[in-house]
Motif scaffolding. Structure first.
Motif, PDB file in Angstrom:
ATOM      1  N   PHE A   4     -47.465  38.376  46.008  1.00  0.00           N
ATOM      2  CA  PHE A   4     -46.287  38.280  45.152  1.00  0.00           C
ATOM      3  C   PHE A   4     -46.520  37.166  44.139  1.00  0.00           C
ATOM      4  CE2 PHE A   4     -45.644  35.742  48.950  1.00  0.00           C
ATOM      5  CZ  PHE A   4     -45.254  34.505  48.439  1.00  0.00           C
ATOM      6  N   ALA A  36     -44.569  39.204  50.577  1.00  0.00           N
ATOM      7  CA  ALA A  36     -44.298  40.217  49.547  1.00  0.00           C
ATOM      8  C   ALA A  36     -43.139  41.107  49.986  1.00  0.00           C
ATOM      9  CB  ALA A  36     -45.553  41.059  49.309  1.00  0.00           C
ATOM     10  N   GLY A  74     -38.727  40.244  43.624  1.00  0.00           N
ATOM     11  CA  GLY A  74     -40.110  40.085  44.061  1.00  0.00           C
ATOM     12  C   GLY A  74     -40.819  38.860  43.536  1.00  0.00           C
TER      13      GLY A  74
END
Length: 135
Positions: A4, A36, A74
Motif C-alpha cells: 500500500f 493492504a 487504501g
C-alpha cells in the motif's frame, strides 16, 4: 504480500514516501497493524515504536510520538509529532535525557504539572533509547 502507499510526514519533513507491506504503530488505545486493503481509519498516535516493513521485506524501526494516523481509500498517512529512525537516534543522548528526567521526578517540590512533564520526558527518552538498542 500486497503493498500500500505510505507517507510519513512530520513538521521536519518527509521521512518516507513509497510502498509498504506492513505498518505497526502505537495509538492512544494500543498497537495497530496496517496491511493492504485496510478499512478507512483515523486515530491519534501514542508514544512508542513504529515498525515499517517495506516491499523488499526489510523492517525499519523508529521512535514515533504523538500525531495522527489516517487510512483513506487504501492510502496511509502517518503524521507523527516526532519521528526518528532507529539508526538516527543517539542512544547515549537518550539515556542521559532519561537520567535527567528521573532526577527531576525525584525532586520533592514539583507541582503536578511539572511532575507530569518530567514523566512525559522520561517516557519519550525511554522509547528513543529502546528503539535505538534494537537497530
Amino acid at each position: 504480500m500486497r503493498s500500500f502507499p505510505l507517507q510519513i510526514v512530520t513538521a521536519d519533513g518527509l521521512h518516507f514516501d513509497g510502498e509498504a507491506e506492513k505498518l505497526l504503530v502505537r495509538t492512544i488505545t494500543g498497537d495497530v497493524c496496517i496491511l493492504a486493503k485496510h478499512c478507512d481509519y483515523v486515530t491519534a498516535l501514542g508514544m512508542g515504536e513504529a515498525q515499517l516493513t517495506t516491499t523488499d521485506g526489510q523492517t525499519r524501526r523508529a521512535a514515533c510520538i504523538g500525531g495522527m494516523l489516517a487510512v483513506n481509500n487504501g492510502r496511509v498517512r502517518l503524521l507523527p509529532t516526532t519521528f526518528e529512525w532507529a539508526d538516527q537516534i543517539d542512544q547515549e543522548r537518550a539515556e542521559r535525557a532519561a537520567e535527567r528526567a528521573r532526577e527531576r521526578i525525584a525532586q520533592d517540590r514539583l507541582s503536578k504539572q511539572e511532575l507530569e512533564l518530567a514523566q512525559a520526558h522520561l517516557k519519550r527518552a525511554l522509547v528513543r533509547s529502546s528503539v535505538a538498542k534494537r537497530k
